[in-house]
Design a protein around this motif. Sequence first.
Motif, PDB file in Angstrom:
ATOM      1  N   ILE A 139       0.843  -1.202   0.000  1.00 34.48           N
ATOM      2  CA  ILE A 139       0.000   0.000   0.000  1.00 34.48           C
ATOM      3  C   ILE A 139       0.875   1.248   0.000  1.00 34.48           C
ATOM      4  O   ILE A 139       0.685   2.170  -0.795  1.00 34.48           O
ATOM      5  CB  ILE A 139      -0.905   0.002   1.237  1.00 34.48           C
ATOM      6  N   TYR A 140       1.886   1.245   0.902  1.00 33.16           N
ATOM      7  CA  TYR A 140       2.772   2.409   0.942  1.00 33.16           C
ATOM      8  C   TYR A 140       3.540   2.533  -0.362  1.00 33.16           C
ATOM      9  O   TYR A 140       3.828   3.638  -0.822  1.00 33.16           O
ATOM     10  CB  TYR A 140       3.717   2.309   2.131  1.00 33.16           C
ATOM     11  N   ILE A 161       1.313   4.276  -2.690  1.00 37.36           N
ATOM     12  CA  ILE A 161       1.221   5.710  -2.367  1.00 37.36           C
ATOM     13  C   ILE A 161       2.461   6.438  -2.869  1.00 37.36           C
ATOM     14  O   ILE A 161       2.383   7.533  -3.435  1.00 37.36           O
ATOM     15  CB  ILE A 161       1.042   5.905  -0.854  1.00 37.36           C
ATOM     16  N   MET A 199       2.186   7.110  -6.420  1.00 35.56           N
ATOM     17  CA  MET A 199       1.391   8.321  -6.664  1.00 35.56           C
ATOM     18  C   MET A 199       2.260   9.562  -6.532  1.00 35.56           C
ATOM     19  O   MET A 199       2.096  10.519  -7.300  1.00 35.56           O
ATOM     20  CB  MET A 199       0.265   8.408  -5.643  1.00 35.56           C
ATOM     21  N   LEU A 256      -2.346  14.316 -13.798  1.00 28.76           N
ATOM     22  CA  LEU A 256      -2.964  14.097 -12.482  1.00 28.76           C
ATOM     23  C   LEU A 256      -4.254  13.303 -12.611  1.00 28.76           C
ATOM     24  O   LEU A 256      -4.491  12.353 -11.857  1.00 28.76           O
ATOM     25  CB  LEU A 256      -3.257  15.445 -11.824  1.00 28.76           C
ATOM     26  N   ALA A 257      -5.103  13.712 -13.565  1.00 26.71           N
ATOM     27  CA  ALA A 257      -6.419  13.086 -13.647  1.00 26.71           C
ATOM     28  C   ALA A 257      -6.311  11.628 -14.061  1.00 26.71           C
ATOM     29  O   ALA A 257      -7.024  10.774 -13.540  1.00 26.71           O
ATOM     30  CB  ALA A 257      -7.294  13.859 -14.625  1.00 26.71           C
ATOM     31  N   VAL A 297      -2.691   9.723 -11.559  1.00 29.47           N
ATOM     32  CA  VAL A 297      -2.948   9.666 -10.120  1.00 29.47           C
ATOM     33  C   VAL A 297      -4.399   9.295  -9.863  1.00 29.47           C
ATOM     34  O   VAL A 297      -4.719   8.503  -8.985  1.00 29.47           O
ATOM     35  CB  VAL A 297      -2.599  11.012  -9.452  1.00 29.47           C
ATOM     36  N   GLY A 298      -5.313   9.871 -10.658  1.00 25.68           N
ATOM     37  CA  GLY A 298      -6.723   9.683 -10.377  1.00 25.68           C
ATOM     38  C   GLY A 298      -7.271   8.347 -10.786  1.00 25.68           C
ATOM     39  O   GLY A 298      -8.207   7.861 -10.172  1.00 25.68           O
ATOM     40  N   VAL A 343      -5.377   4.498  -8.646  1.00 19.92           N
ATOM     41  CA  VAL A 343      -6.523   3.909  -7.942  1.00 19.92           C
ATOM     42  C   VAL A 343      -6.667   2.443  -8.299  1.00 19.92           C
ATOM     43  O   VAL A 343      -6.918   1.597  -7.434  1.00 19.92           O
ATOM     44  CB  VAL A 343      -7.801   4.693  -8.287  1.00 19.92           C
ATOM     45  N   LEU A 381      -4.008   0.526  -6.491  1.00 19.81           N
ATOM     46  CA  LEU A 381      -4.349   0.447  -5.072  1.00 19.81           C
ATOM     47  C   LEU A 381      -5.445  -0.582  -4.833  1.00 19.81           C
ATOM     48  O   LEU A 381      -5.369  -1.402  -3.909  1.00 19.81           O
ATOM     49  CB  LEU A 381      -4.818   1.829  -4.634  1.00 19.81           C
ATOM     50  N   PHE A 382      -6.438  -0.548  -5.673  1.00 20.41           N
ATOM     51  CA  PHE A 382      -7.578  -1.450  -5.555  1.00 20.41           C
ATOM     52  C   PHE A 382      -7.126  -2.900  -5.706  1.00 20.41           C
ATOM     53  O   PHE A 382      -7.482  -3.779  -4.911  1.00 20.41           O
ATOM     54  CB  PHE A 382      -8.561  -1.063  -6.656  1.00 20.41           C
ATOM     55  N   MET A 404      -5.144  -4.060  -2.699  1.00 21.69           N
ATOM     56  CA  MET A 404      -5.949  -4.326  -1.513  1.00 21.69           C
ATOM     57  C   MET A 404      -6.689  -5.643  -1.601  1.00 21.69           C
ATOM     58  O   MET A 404      -6.995  -6.257  -0.582  1.00 21.69           O
ATOM     59  CB  MET A 404      -6.965  -3.206  -1.331  1.00 21.69           C
ATOM     60  N   LEU A 405      -7.005  -6.072  -2.805  1.00 23.41           N
ATOM     61  CA  LEU A 405      -7.781  -7.297  -2.940  1.00 23.41           C
ATOM     62  C   LEU A 405      -6.910  -8.541  -3.053  1.00 23.41           C
ATOM     63  O   LEU A 405      -7.421  -9.640  -3.122  1.00 23.41           O
ATOM     64  CB  LEU A 405      -8.691  -7.202  -4.162  1.00 23.41           C
TER      65      LEU A 405
END
Lengths: 432, 170
Positions: free
Chosen positions: B27-28, B31, B34, B57-58, B61-62, B66, B69-70, B73-74
């Motif tokens: 996770i870090y 980040i 990003m 950015l959009a 990063v956006g 994401v 990250l998603f 996490m899964l």
Amino acid sequence: MSVIAPNFKFSEFVKSILDNVFWMLLIFVLIGIPAVMISLFYIDLPVINGELLTPFLALTWLADPSRTLPILKSFMTTDLFRIAAFPGFGFAALLAAGTIFIERKMLAKLQLRVGPFYCGKVEGILQLMGDGLKLISKEIIIPAKADKPIFWAAPVIFVATAAAFVALIPVAPGWVVADVDVGLLAVFAIIGFFPIITILSAWSSNSKFPFIGGIRALHQMVSFEIPLILSLLGVVILTGTLNLSEIVASQSNFPWIIFLPIGAIIFFITILAELERIPFDLPEAESEIVAGWLTEFSGMIYGLVQLGTYLKLYAFAGLFVVLFLGGWTGPMIWPPFPEEIITNGIVMGPITMKIPGLPVFSQEMLNGVMWFVIKTVGVIFFILLPRGVFPRIRIDMLLSLGWYKLIGLAFVNIFIALGLLYAGVLGPGGLL
Amino acid sequence: MADATFLALSVITIGSAIAALEMRSLIYGSIALMGTLGGIAGFFLLLDSPFVAMFQLAVYVGSIAVLILFTVMLVKRELIFKKIEDKRRKFVGIALMLVFMIALGSIIMDSGIKSITTTEPAVDFRNIGADFLTYYWPALILMALILTGSVTGALVLARREDVEDEQRTD
């Protein structure tokens, strides 16, 4: 003898106050004045009435009430004032606080309840202040196995991102914190940060309900960003600019909602989804998953998240006004500042007080701010209204609404805009 | 001023890139990724192209961060990663990177980029759009076709006939 402080002695009280004054004076002389002197080397001092405004001159003028206005006016042109007070954070936070109170009261009336009632005697008007004090004084509880840095940072970054969004909204002609050439793109870039913060804070609390809520928020926000961006392209096609101030200036005759009603409706629905409001409040569905991604927040952390949410609400409502309702444009109904006060001063019997520096704000600016606030409050009212009316919808219905219907309608809106442009009705060089 | 900003941005970009590689926590790491992508957006801002910076950015990063990250996490980390501590490979990798960077840097420095001075204003993004629709239209069409093809392929891959959705009634 007092009951509260039985050992109270007046002489001791006076002595403690004198002690405090002595130490304050000593510290100010030893540290304060040298610090001011050193910092003066690095600060560009403003020039007012042909004089350099040193702190001593400023203190002299501030002591005279009739001469403080030029100082205040020069302060109002600084970036600090713009960011912290007027078009920026303070103004938005004031509107956000009003929104919270109106929402609670209005929802109560819709559901035949009373709502906040006791705090502050008149219709519970001090309830918000009481809630704020409660949130500040409450303990912040962090879950045992939470990821502490992210858990602490997420609410702060949330508020900062919402404030950055607020900074892009023009309130009156020339009154905007960041007048960037690609303002609308900056809005898109900032909106993209919210799902990241949400999912990170949900993950970092290491709890099941926040994580489910965070995943839902991610699904919802990411899928509704696409119709949001597409629905605004019609306005960009017709105005030919991405600067929000220029978009407002292009609507001096008629707002774009007249020609692009479909885009406005899509944008409004996507606002509801991005703000996680009913009927799209799945990320914080309190009847299913406690409070969604806000479950583990307590105390002022929760307060920060709420503040950020309502700042975001104000910013989205302001964006709707700027893009579709014409921003600050409207008939000039603000009365002009009386001329005789500027020329003759205020006459009170034998005393005449002349105040230089009047008027503080121009008539156009006050009129623009008034129209902007009226329109924004109207849009906020329509954002709040579904909460008392609609039930929550399922997530598959939400996603099919976003991906099938809204995106299709957004393309219809784009084709309407293109048709108007190529038919020569609107846009650069058009009939109207 | 610009030099200080440039230095700060470089430190942020390169530092978070190294952090993204070296962090044990995924996770870090994402980040930090990003941070790298945001730093590159800052470079675009320094180069007077806010249009590209906002899209950086959009999009990166956006959206892409994401997605990363998603996914992270899964995924159960233990299933896909084994901890291999191999000092030798690490040093060889660092040495290889240094050689590569020095070579590239010397080529770029020799190319005469230091003597370029220009007084032309920044390119307006409207001109970029006009160029895309006139001179570079084959590239635009090609990109659109590639994207369409990849989206269609993803839909075909994701489609499953054997799953029945019982709850769905609409």
